[in-house]
Design a protein around this motif. Sequence first.
Motif, PDB file in Angstrom:
ATOM      1  N   ASP B 159      13.207   5.384  -5.159  1.00 11.82           N
ATOM      2  CA  ASP B 159      13.349   6.802  -4.823  1.00 11.82           C
ATOM      3  C   ASP B 159      12.031   7.493  -5.143  1.00 11.82           C
ATOM      4  OD1 ASP B 159      14.247   9.251  -4.110  1.00 11.82           O
ATOM      5  OD2 ASP B 159      16.041   9.240  -5.394  1.00 11.82           O
ATOM      6  N   GLU B 160      11.245   7.752  -4.115  1.00 14.90           N
ATOM      7  CA  GLU B 160       9.948   8.411  -4.250  1.00 14.90           C
ATOM      8  C   GLU B 160       9.034   7.771  -5.286  1.00 14.90           C
ATOM      9  OE1 GLU B 160       9.772  12.537  -3.988  1.00 14.90           O
ATOM     10  OE2 GLU B 160      11.710  12.732  -3.012  1.00 14.90           O
ATOM     11  N   PRO B 161       8.663   6.541  -5.044  1.00 16.52           N
ATOM     12  CA  PRO B 161       7.842   5.846  -6.033  1.00 16.52           C
ATOM     13  C   PRO B 161       6.449   6.455  -6.189  1.00 16.52           C
ATOM     14  CG  PRO B 161       8.014   4.538  -4.042  1.00 16.52           C
ATOM     15  CD  PRO B 161       8.968   5.681  -3.891  1.00 16.52           C
ATOM     16  N   SER B 162       5.940   7.097  -5.171  1.00 19.16           N
ATOM     17  CA  SER B 162       4.564   7.586  -5.281  1.00 19.16           C
ATOM     18  C   SER B 162       4.482   8.936  -5.959  1.00 19.16           C
ATOM     19  CB  SER B 162       3.926   7.688  -3.893  1.00 19.16           C
ATOM     20  OG  SER B 162       4.434   8.809  -3.218  1.00 19.16           O
ATOM     21  N   TYR B 163       5.638   9.440  -6.348  1.00 21.22           N
ATOM     22  CA  TYR B 163       5.724  10.766  -6.944  1.00 21.22           C
ATOM     23  C   TYR B 163       4.783  10.905  -8.135  1.00 21.22           C
ATOM     24  CZ  TYR B 163       8.026  14.910  -8.827  1.00 21.22           C
ATOM     25  OH  TYR B 163       8.307  16.152  -9.288  1.00 21.22           O
ATOM     26  N   GLY B 164       3.816  11.801  -8.006  1.00 22.65           N
ATOM     27  CA  GLY B 164       2.954  12.103  -9.148  1.00 22.65           C
ATOM     28  C   GLY B 164       1.903  11.057  -9.465  1.00 22.65           C
ATOM     29  N   LEU B 165       1.659  10.132  -8.558  1.00 19.75           N
ATOM     30  CA  LEU B 165       0.667   9.109  -8.857  1.00 19.75           C
ATOM     31  C   LEU B 165      -0.688   9.477  -8.265  1.00 19.75           C
ATOM     32  CD1 LEU B 165       2.651   5.793  -8.303  1.00 19.75           C
ATOM     33  CD2 LEU B 165       2.174   7.006 -10.424  1.00 19.75           C
ATOM     34  N   ALA B 166      -1.714   9.064  -8.946  1.00 19.56           N
ATOM     35  CA  ALA B 166      -3.065   9.285  -8.452  1.00 19.56           C
ATOM     36  C   ALA B 166      -3.255   8.496  -7.151  1.00 19.56           C
ATOM     37  CB  ALA B 166      -4.065   8.831  -9.505  1.00 19.56           C
ATOM     38  N   ILE B 168      -5.371   6.499  -5.950  1.00 16.99           N
ATOM     39  CA  ILE B 168      -5.722   5.079  -6.013  1.00 16.99           C
ATOM     40  C   ILE B 168      -4.498   4.237  -6.363  1.00 16.99           C
ATOM     41  CG2 ILE B 168      -6.488   5.290  -8.429  1.00 16.99           C
ATOM     42  CD1 ILE B 168      -8.582   3.160  -7.810  1.00 16.99           C
ATOM     43  N   ILE B 169      -3.654   4.801  -7.231  1.00 14.63           N
ATOM     44  CA  ILE B 169      -2.443   4.081  -7.619  1.00 14.63           C
ATOM     45  C   ILE B 169      -1.458   4.039  -6.459  1.00 14.63           C
ATOM     46  CG2 ILE B 169      -0.595   3.924  -9.322  1.00 14.63           C
ATOM     47  CD1 ILE B 169      -3.069   3.762 -10.779  1.00 14.63           C
ATOM     48  N   VAL B 170      -1.398   5.130  -5.709  1.00 14.52           N
ATOM     49  CA  VAL B 170      -0.499   5.148  -4.553  1.00 14.52           C
ATOM     50  C   VAL B 170      -0.878   4.030  -3.604  1.00 14.52           C
ATOM     51  CG1 VAL B 170       0.254   6.490  -2.553  1.00 14.52           C
ATOM     52  CG2 VAL B 170      -0.112   7.627  -4.753  1.00 14.52           C
ATOM     53  N   LYS B 171      -2.136   3.929  -3.398  1.00 12.99           N
ATOM     54  CA  LYS B 171      -2.611   2.893  -2.493  1.00 12.99           C
ATOM     55  C   LYS B 171      -2.193   1.514  -2.997  1.00 12.99           C
ATOM     56  CE  LYS B 171      -6.215   4.315  -0.575  1.00 12.99           C
ATOM     57  NZ  LYS B 171      -7.605   4.814  -0.616  1.00 12.99           N
ATOM     58  N   GLU B 172      -2.461   1.300  -4.273  1.00 18.57           N
ATOM     59  CA  GLU B 172      -2.094   0.006  -4.861  1.00 18.57           C
ATOM     60  C   GLU B 172      -0.598  -0.214  -4.797  1.00 18.57           C
ATOM     61  OE1 GLU B 172      -3.648   0.004  -8.806  1.00 18.57           O
ATOM     62  OE2 GLU B 172      -5.726   0.047  -8.110  1.00 18.57           O
ATOM     63  N   LEU B 173       0.128   0.885  -5.009  1.00 17.68           N
ATOM     64  CA  LEU B 173       1.579   0.790  -5.000  1.00 17.68           C
ATOM     65  C   LEU B 173       2.089   0.278  -3.672  1.00 17.68           C
ATOM     66  CD1 LEU B 173       4.183   2.012  -6.660  1.00 17.68           C
ATOM     67  CD2 LEU B 173       4.166   3.544  -4.712  1.00 17.68           C
ATOM     68  N   PHE B 174       1.595   0.891  -2.601  1.00 20.91           N
ATOM     69  CA  PHE B 174       2.091   0.457  -1.299  1.00 20.91           C
ATOM     70  C   PHE B 174       1.633  -0.958  -0.984  1.00 20.91           C
ATOM     71  CE2 PHE B 174       3.139   4.898  -0.862  1.00 20.91           C
ATOM     72  CZ  PHE B 174       4.378   4.795  -0.252  1.00 20.91           C
ATOM     73  N   GLU B 175       0.478  -1.300  -1.507  1.00 24.35           N
ATOM     74  CA  GLU B 175       0.058  -2.683  -1.344  1.00 24.35           C
ATOM     75  C   GLU B 175       1.018  -3.623  -2.069  1.00 24.35           C
ATOM     76  OE1 GLU B 175      -4.187  -2.743  -2.318  1.00 24.35           O
ATOM     77  OE2 GLU B 175      -4.329  -1.683  -0.393  1.00 24.35           O
ATOM     78  N   SER B 176       1.414  -3.202  -3.247  1.00 29.74           N
ATOM     79  CA  SER B 176       2.311  -4.099  -3.981  1.00 29.74           C
ATOM     80  C   SER B 176       3.692  -4.157  -3.342  1.00 29.74           C
ATOM     81  CB  SER B 176       2.393  -3.721  -5.455  1.00 29.74           C
ATOM     82  OG  SER B 176       2.557  -2.340  -5.604  1.00 29.74           O
ATOM     83  N   ILE B 177       4.085  -3.059  -2.726  1.00 32.07           N
ATOM     84  CA  ILE B 177       5.364  -3.109  -2.009  1.00 32.07           C
ATOM     85  C   ILE B 177       5.276  -4.115  -0.867  1.00 32.07           C
ATOM     86  CG2 ILE B 177       6.874  -1.787  -0.485  1.00 32.07           C
ATOM     87  CD1 ILE B 177       6.423   0.613  -2.333  1.00 32.07           C
ATOM     88  N   ARG B 178       4.153  -4.062  -0.186  1.00 32.35           N
ATOM     89  CA  ARG B 178       3.962  -5.027   0.894  1.00 32.35           C
ATOM     90  C   ARG B 178       3.981  -6.447   0.330  1.00 32.35           C
ATOM     91  NH1 ARG B 178      -0.441  -2.703   3.841  1.00 32.35           N
ATOM     92  NH2 ARG B 178       1.126  -1.365   4.784  1.00 32.35           N
TER      93      ARG B 178
END
Lengths: 290, 234, 239, 315, 375
Positions: B159-166, B168-178
């Motif tokens: 549920d809104e994982p990118s909420y409040g992330l910098a 660079i982290i958002v980018k990494e986050l979506f990469e890790s989701i992939r």
Amino acid sequence: MGGTLLLDIIIGGLILGGLYALIAVGLGLQYGVARVLNVSHGEFIMLGAFATYSLYTSFGINPLVSLVISGPIVFGLGFLIHRTLFQHLRKSSESMAAFEGTSILASFGLLFIIQNIALLSWGSDIKGYTYLAGTVDFGGAIYAQNRLLAFLFAIIIGLAFYFFLARTRFGKAIRAAAQDVDTAQLMGVNIHRMLGLCFGLGALMAALAGCLISMMFEITPLMGLPYSIIAIIAVVLGGLGNILGSLLGGLILGLVGNIVMYIHPGLSLIAYYMIFLLLILVRPTGILGK
Amino acid sequence: MLKVSNIKASYGKVDVLWDVSMIIGEGEIVALVGANASGKTTMLKTISGLIHPGAGTLEFLGKRIDEISPYRIATMGISHIPEGGKPFPDMTVLENLEMGAYINEAWKRKEETLHRVYQFFPILKKRSGQLARTLSGGERQMLAMGRGLMAKPRLFMFDEPSYGLAPIIVKELFESIRLLHDQGMTILIVEQNIRHALEVSSRGYVLENGRIVLEGESRGLLDNDHVRKAYLGL
Amino acid sequence: MRILEGKGVQKYFGGLAATADVDFHINQGEIVGLIGPNGAGKTTLFNLISGSIAPTSGTIMFKGENILGLKPHQICKRGLARTFQLVKLFGSMTVSQNILLACFFGKSGGVHKSDAQRESSRLLEFVGLSGTDGVIAKELTIANQKRLEVARALATKPELLLLDELMAGLNPTEVAQATELVLEIRKKGTTIFMIEHVMKAIMGVSDRIIALHYGKKISEGTPEEITTDKTVKEIYLGI
Amino acid sequence: MSSTNNPAPKWLFPLVLSFIIIILAAVIPRFLPPYTIISLNDIFMYIVLTVSWAVFSGPTRYISLASAAFFGIGIYVSAVLGNVLPFLAAIALGGLASFLLALLVGLSSLRLRGMYFTIFTFGLSELIRHSVLWWEVNITRTVGRLVVSVDNITVYYAMLTIVLLTLAMAYFIKNSKYGLALLAIGESEEATDHIGVNVNALKILAFAMSAVFMGAAGATMATRWTYIDPSIAFNPLFSFMPVLMAIFGGVHRIYGQIIGATALTLLADMLLTKFPYYYNLLYGIILVAVILFLPQGLAGLRERMSKWRKHVLVK
Amino acid sequence: KDKILIGTAISLSGPYAPGAGMTQIPNYKMWVEEVNAKGGIYVKEYGKRLPVELIIYDDKSDIGTAVKLVEKLVLEDKVDLLLPPWGTAMHFAVGPVANKYGYPLIGPTISSEKLRKVAHKIPYFFGILNMPREQGAALVDLLVEFGIKKVALIYVADAYGIEWTAEVSPALKAKGIKAVIEQSYPLGAKDLSPLLKKIKAANVDALLGMSYPPDTFLITAQSMGLKLNPKLFYLGVGVAFPVYRDKFGAKAVEGVMGAGAWNPKLPYPGAKEYYDRHVKKWNKEPDRWGSAFAYASLQILEQAIEKTGTLDRKKLRDVIATETFPTVIGPVKFEGGFNIQAPGEIGQWQNGEFEVVAGKPKRTAKPIYPKPAWP
Ligand SMILES: Nc1ncnc2c1ncn2[C@@H]1O[C@H](COP(=O)(O)OP(=O)(O)OP(=O)(O)O)[C@@H](O)[C@H]1O
Ligand SMILES: Nc1ncnc2c1ncn2[C@@H]1O[C@H](COP(=O)(O)OP(=O)(O)OP(=O)(O)O)[C@@H](O)[C@H]1O
Ligand SMILES: [Mg+2]
Ligand SMILES: [Mg+2]
């Protein structure tokens, strides 16, 4: 003389504190984890005391052995009460704060109910028997066996619980449930069973304390409330939700009580409350609280 | 894998979801997007059992889950990472992570998973002894992700994982989701960061005022006029 | 004119320097952005400015007066308001009660009830929450709760407004609306200091941006300067 | 437990209040049987305690267990000064003493939250009780005092006045901006501070205000008891009962608090005399049952009824 | 009129309940049953025996409730007579109320000099129990008899402890007995061993404890543990309870002295019978102090009604105030509102019976001195 006597007093205080700690750890589980400020905790102590008394005087069952009978019953009773009463209240309360309010009211209700039933079944008279009243002599310092036993129980159980909560999987689950019920469920924790368990264990420890108390003091169906109050104070002093804190809180209460009793008995309760209030002011979230 | 049929949900008297149906296949990434207050969080809560649906059915791996307790749903392999992360505030970061692995199978392999989570979010390792209540906003979010991973779930719901992330982290986050997807994980993702969400997913649903108004291939949704206007600000 | 100026602001949590020796200033009428990786100390800095926590050392001048060591309510009365990253609403109260309170006690203080009511409807409309007056605050979605926080902060009639991640959790369309809102607020004469991770928004509205990392100021400048700053790119933007 | 959804119509409370005033003042006590007056005095006492308690503890959620101290100080003032001062002066002084004590308690407990505050206030009342006892045992060397008694009708009028003043205070605080701010403190103290409310000052003042009438009631009721000692005057029961009564009736509504105090007092009366041996059992069962079915207290009943009525009408 | 309605508000719950349940309630109930078995009390003015009906209310051990319920009994239930509540504080509160409405009240569980001072203001109140002044004197006489010179005097910080100490302490001084320790301790203490250790170190001849039941039990248990063995061991309320003997065992309490004394061996008409009836009815022994006094107060009430032949409370009061009444505690005569026939009485456990050892004329056994060491 003075030095060893003081040491003697301190040890005596710690021993009494052990009994308080035992009571406090039980309540600590119920309040710190299940969030029920169970003012009827003392009534479970009373039930434990009377169960022991009755089994001992009527059937000659050894007070410690009688725990095997009374312990599971009281545990079951506690578990059941949580399952029926408090679990329902938890669901119907809008917030945790509201639940704390309603659960206090309900536990007052329990207090009245249990006390009245005990009065009806045992009468209001003072009762008592003697067991393990003998003493242990440590080079001149003398302590009653039953008090020492209570101390040992308290320390062992308190530490066991502490490690259980701090280290084991279920212990952590219990703490998690105490902090956020919904999220704990998302982790796969069956919270209602957990909380019921805590409540039952709290009751079990009250019964254990009651068994030991019946060896030391006279008992009546009305004996419970002062113990509840001691337990609540110890739990708050130690820091809510911190079992080790409850243990420590109990020990401190006993220790402080004995030292001022030695220095000036007339002032003992004043000093006792004064020290408690000061400690709370210095550590507004309890000694081990965050 | 998950079949949501004609779900209706409400908070007390307020109805929030009407007749919502969704399907998530094994190994898919599905995005659920929509405006504020459209009911996305409510949908996830309904799936994980925190809210009982007023009508409709939920099936997970062929079994009905609409009437069972949340902890049993979690045990069946659904990991729901709630909005805002909801770490256990008075437990340390490490303890929070361990709680993530509470269910039996996960507990057995928790050391190994923990190692992987630390690789994913090195900052968590640094903060492992800190109480969760003192974490910064973004650290909390990462902790929640890590805790979810610890469960080794079959279905992962963010549920809104990118909420409040910098960024660079958002980018990494979506990469890790992939990455998770590549490893075969099934994922349902709720995001405000719609572009990212639709880019990472294969299919998407658009929720508006408690009703599904659009569904289809993510790529297609990204090109959809309504979506572009209402959600991408184009 | 400098409305806010901090010198050598330091805050330690145990051994951790959450902000270490930060100097900064905000000019009257500006919109200044504050960025930095998660845990950089941005919220901590806001907490120090608004009086939520006591600093380890440093000075913070607001309109020429050192406000360090003042209580939050005193700072508020001097014309500085804030929102919270993790919203802190009066959850069980209605939306309009939340705002009324701020009207009653904020900088202007002593507002009459009917005026306050009018002001509250005006603010709700302003932030895009009209029609929610009677709703219980905690039943709003998080995004709407944030808007309510903005309205509540505005109701205290601040000269400087601190916004902590207003845009988090908004979709691009909503981000655009919120950006609009920020500009509107400035237009009405309130200076803004805002923390944001949504680049599009913060680059769009800020006159100046300050970047923090590990509690230290690593860069400061116009949006263009910041986007091209090598360290910022590396540790924050990831490009 | 929010006070705001489904609020009672604005005019309801003042209407009910003036209604009560008229009835009570009109039905001059001499038309009532004497025991009814005695009963009413008791109900008045608990209404004062409960409503006063709820002025502060209701909205802020700081559950105070210091009521016994405030009430007891009033009792002692009247016991010590009752034979040198006129009745009214003793009552006023009781209220004042209580107010000052509450200021002290409030000041010393500012740092405390939640249960820590609650148990602190409890400990403080116990400390006061034991200090007074110690004073009597060691300094005056006489424990317990006979109190000059005052006839029931006078007590009745005094208590009626105190009740009305308490209700007026509660009503005005609740409907003022300070009442709203107290409610906000209960939600988030930090946020309240940040919108310009001097949280500490407000807390202390509200706390002290709430103690005034408890003290006055204590000074009045002491005359009915003829004998008091520290454990009677500072009986912790007077700290617990207001909490129970408020929760029982509904913390967030003044009429709920009144109903709670009245219902539990009457219930106790009835059970004590009709079922003396089962009093506690029945009392306990009723407490549990009510809280199980009406977690909002008796005041929740009204909402339930109206909801239910709507439900039926719709069908 | 077909019955005599008697009411009482007494502690069925709360901290006073154990006392009330031991000393008063069983006697009240037993007496009513006995009277009714006879067909009631003969009241001349009605020319017949009127059965007695007893209304019992629970005062919850709360003064406010007690006062209120007594007024309810008087004003609503319109009882003919009142029976007293349990304990000093309750008597202080209820006494004046009963007096106000003109109800005679014979209080069996108050022992207070302060009451004596205000007795003239409450002429309807009678105190039947031994008073501190006489009790203290009797105790000191005993000490003198044994030649004791050095004692420790400890007392519970409450009205009871204060008043007894206020009598005993000067009396000791007057006889040249030194109290090397004179110390109060709080009610409800759970560990008195620090104090007892001090006393042990002081090596006194006698321990005098003006105590309440919980501390009586506690001091006994802890003194045993600490092997604190003064030659004379005296404690206050609670020693006279049979449960005291039963808890510690008859052997252990051999030689322990306590306040008040009554036993069925006393040569008063009906004493033995009363004891036996009590044991038979309740399956437990009456305590060896207050119980018999409570029962005696009922006997007085009954005799007063029969003597005056009326239920007129004024007349009843006057008779009670002037006549002498034979009871299970011996003849009772009130002067200035107090029973002058109850001099100081001190008991001592000997062979499982609580023998009267002080109040010399009433002695049922020779005191054992020194007290045997704890087993
Ligand atoms: N606990 C609650 N009680 C009552 N209403 C609620 C509650 N939680 C949410 N709602 C309402 O339900 C509706 C849907 O909320 P939900 O949180 O599911 O939306 P969302 O799509 O997740 O929004 P966001 O993107 O802002 O998180 C909203 O109108 C909200 O106000
Ligand atoms: N009370 C506290 N005790 C200990 N550490 C703290 C405390 N409060 C904050 N911290 C730590 O201080 C650092 C700065 O926190 P802060 O909340 O200011 O970060 P931030 O820049 O706002 O991050 P984000 O963008 O994630 O919100 C973090 O590492 C955080 O864990
Ligand atoms: Mg959501
Ligand atoms: Mg932050």
